[in-house]
Structures are given as structure tokens and as C-alpha cells.
Motif scaffolding. Structure first.
Motif, PDB file in Angstrom:
ATOM      1  N   CYS A  19       0.784  -1.240  -0.022  1.00 40.16           N
ATOM      2  CA  CYS A  19      -0.150  -0.108   0.065  1.00 40.16           C
ATOM      3  C   CYS A  19       0.886   1.079  -0.056  1.00 40.16           C
ATOM      4  CB  CYS A  19      -0.868  -0.027   1.410  1.00 40.16           C
ATOM      5  SG  CYS A  19      -2.058   1.317   1.252  1.00 40.16           S
ATOM      6  N   CYS A  20       0.946   1.952  -1.181  1.00 36.06           N
ATOM      7  CA  CYS A  20       1.814   3.049  -1.119  1.00 36.06           C
ATOM      8  C   CYS A  20       1.685   3.953  -0.010  1.00 36.06           C
ATOM      9  CB  CYS A  20       1.630   3.889  -2.518  1.00 36.06           C
ATOM     10  SG  CYS A  20       1.960   3.175  -3.867  1.00 36.06           S
ATOM     11  N   ASP A  21       2.756   4.440   0.493  1.00 36.21           N
ATOM     12  CA  ASP A  21       2.827   5.289   1.726  1.00 36.21           C
ATOM     13  C   ASP A  21       3.654   6.606   1.431  1.00 36.21           C
ATOM     14  OD1 ASP A  21       3.155   6.352   4.366  1.00 36.21           O
ATOM     15  OD2 ASP A  21       4.266   4.744   5.047  1.00 36.21           O
ATOM     16  N   LEU A  22       2.977   7.377   0.729  1.00 38.48           N
ATOM     17  CA  LEU A  22       3.792   8.583  -0.154  1.00 38.48           C
ATOM     18  C   LEU A  22       4.556   9.528   1.038  1.00 38.48           C
ATOM     19  CD1 LEU A  22       1.681   9.743  -2.930  1.00 38.48           C
ATOM     20  CD2 LEU A  22       3.753   8.405  -3.145  1.00 38.48           C
ATOM     21  N   PRO A  23       3.887   9.765   2.171  1.00 38.68           N
ATOM     22  CA  PRO A  23       4.476  10.484   3.094  1.00 38.68           C
ATOM     23  C   PRO A  23       5.876   9.963   3.370  1.00 38.68           C
ATOM     24  CG  PRO A  23       2.292  10.521   3.626  1.00 38.68           C
ATOM     25  CD  PRO A  23       2.425   9.590   2.648  1.00 38.68           C
ATOM     26  N   SER A  24       6.140   8.648   3.355  1.00 37.44           N
ATOM     27  CA  SER A  24       7.366   7.823   3.882  1.00 37.44           C
ATOM     28  C   SER A  24       8.498   7.650   2.901  1.00 37.44           C
ATOM     29  CB  SER A  24       6.875   6.461   4.611  1.00 37.44           C
ATOM     30  OG  SER A  24       6.239   6.716   5.567  1.00 37.44           O
ATOM     31  N   THR A  93       7.901  14.239 -13.818  1.00 36.14           N
ATOM     32  CA  THR A  93       7.814  14.272 -12.238  1.00 36.14           C
ATOM     33  C   THR A  93       7.788  15.667 -11.824  1.00 36.14           C
ATOM     34  OG1 THR A  93       9.165  12.360 -12.014  1.00 36.14           O
ATOM     35  CG2 THR A  93       9.276  13.968 -10.244  1.00 36.14           C
ATOM     36  N   ILE A  94       6.840  15.907 -10.918  1.00 36.13           N
ATOM     37  CA  ILE A  94       6.646  17.338 -10.239  1.00 36.13           C
ATOM     38  C   ILE A  94       6.906  16.924  -8.881  1.00 36.13           C
ATOM     39  CG2 ILE A  94       5.586  18.427 -12.181  1.00 36.13           C
ATOM     40  CD1 ILE A  94       2.682  17.634 -10.573  1.00 36.13           C
ATOM     41  N   PHE A  95       7.134  17.838  -8.058  1.00 38.15           N
ATOM     42  CA  PHE A  95       7.116  17.998  -6.536  1.00 38.15           C
ATOM     43  C   PHE A  95       6.184  18.762  -5.801  1.00 38.15           C
ATOM     44  CE2 PHE A  95      11.261  16.405  -8.240  1.00 38.15           C
ATOM     45  CZ  PHE A  95      11.555  15.456  -7.584  1.00 38.15           C
ATOM     46  N   GLU A  96       5.203  18.129  -4.976  1.00 36.99           N
ATOM     47  CA  GLU A  96       4.351  18.931  -4.158  1.00 36.99           C
ATOM     48  C   GLU A  96       4.599  18.636  -2.620  1.00 36.99           C
ATOM     49  OE1 GLU A  96       0.603  17.249  -5.886  1.00 36.99           O
ATOM     50  OE2 GLU A  96       0.883  19.101  -7.327  1.00 36.99           O
ATOM     51  N   ASN A  97       4.952  19.420  -2.202  1.00 40.90           N
ATOM     52  CA  ASN A  97       5.253  19.433  -0.540  1.00 40.90           C
ATOM     53  C   ASN A  97       6.474  18.242  -0.403  1.00 40.90           C
ATOM     54  OD1 ASN A  97       3.135  21.185   0.408  1.00 40.90           O
ATOM     55  ND2 ASN A  97       1.827  19.733  -0.170  1.00 40.90           N
ATOM     56  N   GLY A  98       7.293  18.521  -1.307  1.00 36.80           N
ATOM     57  CA  GLY A  98       8.511  17.574  -1.306  1.00 36.80           C
ATOM     58  C   GLY A  98       8.243  15.976  -1.663  1.00 36.80           C
ATOM     59  N   ILE A  99       7.031  15.798  -2.137  1.00 35.04           N
ATOM     60  CA  ILE A  99       6.637  14.418  -2.517  1.00 35.04           C
ATOM     61  C   ILE A  99       6.494  14.379  -4.201  1.00 35.04           C
ATOM     62  CG2 ILE A  99       4.982  12.686  -2.536  1.00 35.04           C
ATOM     63  CD1 ILE A  99       4.265  13.581   0.019  1.00 35.04           C
ATOM     64  N   ALA A 100       7.207  13.475  -4.817  1.00 36.54           N
ATOM     65  CA  ALA A 100       7.181  13.383  -6.154  1.00 36.54           C
ATOM     66  C   ALA A 100       6.138  13.054  -6.525  1.00 36.54           C
ATOM     67  CB  ALA A 100       8.333  12.373  -6.607  1.00 36.54           C
ATOM     68  N   THR A 101       5.375  13.475  -7.587  1.00 34.27           N
ATOM     69  CA  THR A 101       3.907  13.224  -8.144  1.00 34.27           C
ATOM     70  C   THR A 101       4.113  13.120  -9.723  1.00 34.27           C
ATOM     71  OG1 THR A 101       2.978  15.110  -7.863  1.00 34.27           O
ATOM     72  CG2 THR A 101       2.722  13.651  -6.058  1.00 34.27           C
ATOM     73  N   CYS A 102       2.996  13.090 -10.459  1.00 36.62           N
ATOM     74  CA  CYS A 102       3.013  13.052 -11.865  1.00 36.62           C
ATOM     75  C   CYS A 102       2.140  14.195 -12.767  1.00 36.62           C
ATOM     76  CB  CYS A 102       2.344  11.579 -12.321  1.00 36.62           C
ATOM     77  SG  CYS A 102       2.500  11.449 -14.091  1.00 36.62           S
TER      78      CYS A 102
END
Length: 193
Positions: A19-24, A93-102
Motif C-alpha cells: 500500500c503506497c505510503d507517499l509521506p514515507s 515528475t513534479i514535486f508537491e510538498n517535497g513528494i514526487a508526483t506525476c
């Protein structure tokens, strides 16, 4: 291994939890790796068509890389993939609040396009490989996904259940229903031992 139609499915997608845990993990699957996201030829064409709608979501570095390399390249293994920025993150890739997203998925979420993201990204940690007579569906264990395995174990979510939407998108609802039936049979078999 389980065979469903012309697909050979690894039993790990039932046994392993995820289960993806993006904050981690911080979305590092978009940043690390030897090459970009695997693409089908049709996806490369789609990315060309939707690029102008996706560009407003992309970083300037991503746009420059696409202008230089295109939306798809052939990597050293001969596979069609998204290009990378300076050999690192995917161009989308883009970064939102330090998290890489698409950027592609963000445009899709905003209703700007009807293509969510490459199916290889949507299916991850499953990797599908097409052969002449069958498709191999395997679980790919990557070190950076340890937080997802930990959360999956804590919540008891098998890989295939976590990826329900992606599996239905890729192979249809009937295939997903057959996966559910296969899990029941595997569970019965393990209980009989």
C-alpha cells in the motif's frame, strides 16, 4: 504461478502485501531507476497528443528535456520509456510538498486530459511483460518501496487488491474477478496443508 487466459500471474501478487505510503517514500519511484517509465507505442502517441495540456503542470526542466528528447525514448535495454531529467527523475515528475508526483496524473485529476498515466506506472509494483503467446504479470520488489510493504502488511492489503483500479484498466473487470477467485482457491489450498 497462475494462468488466466493468456496471462501467467505470479502468486506473489496474492501473497505479498503493498500500500503506497507517499509521506514515507516521498514518491521516489518517479525519481530513481535506470530509465524512465516503460511505455507502449500507443502511449507514446497519446503523450504526444496531450503534451500541450500536460506542459502547464510540468517543471521547466521537464519541458526542456521533452523539447530536447521527445516524450519517449528507447533505453539501453531497447525498451520504449519516458525520458529522464539529467539521468534522474522522469520528465513528468513534479514535486508537491517535497513528494514526487506525476504531471500527467495531475492534469488527469483536473479533467484536462482523459489519459491517467502510463499503465506501467499505474500497475507498479506489478511489472507486465508481453511475450508472443502470453503476458507475464510479476511482482517487482524495490528497496525504495519498503514503506509500502510495511503499510501493506500492517493493513493486510495484497498487491493485487491495492492495484484493483489499475488491473481493471489494464485487463478488464472479468480478469480482476478471476484474480479474486484465484485468491480464494489459493487460500483454500494453503488451509488444507
Amino acid at each position: 504461478m497462475i494462468e488466466i487466459d493468456n496471462k501467467v500471474v505470479s502468486s506473489e501478487i496474492f501473497e505479498k502485501k503493498f500500500c503506497c505510503d507517499l509521506p514515507s517514500c516521498m514518491g521516489m519511484c518517479c525519481v530513481y531507476g535506470d530509465s524512465g517509465a516503460p511505455l507502449t507505442p500507443d502511449e507514446a502517441i497519446t503523450l504526444e497528443k496531450i503534451l500541450e495540456q500536460v506542459k502547464p503542470y510540468m517543471t521547466s526542466e521537464g519541458i526542456s528535456a521533452v523539447n530536447e528528447q521527445g516524450v519517449a525514448i528507447t533505453d539501453t535495454d531497447g525498451d520504449l520509456v519516458t525520458p529522464l531529467i539529467d539521468g534522474k527523475e522522469c520528465v513528468f515528475t513534479i514535486f508537491e510538498n517535497g513528494i514526487a508526483t506525476c504531471a500527467i496524473e495531475k492534469a488527469w485529476n483536473d479533467g484536462k486530459i482523459d489519459f491517467r498515466k502510463p499503465i506501467s506506472c499505474h500497475l507498479y509494483p506489478i511489472r507486465a511483460k508481453e511475450y508472443s503467446t502470453f503476458t507475464a504479470i510479476n511482482y517487482n520488489q524495490w528497496d525504495i518501496c519498503k514503506p509500502a510493504r510495511d503499510l501493506g502488511n500492517k493493513l493486510g492489503i495484497p498487491v493485487y487488491k491495492f492495484l484493483k483500479d489499475a488491473l481493471i484498466r489494464a485487463y478488464g473487470e472479468e480478469f480482476y474477478h478471476q484474480l479474486e477467485e484465484a485468491e480464494k482457491l489459493l487460500s483454500l489450498q494453503s488451509n488444507e496443508k
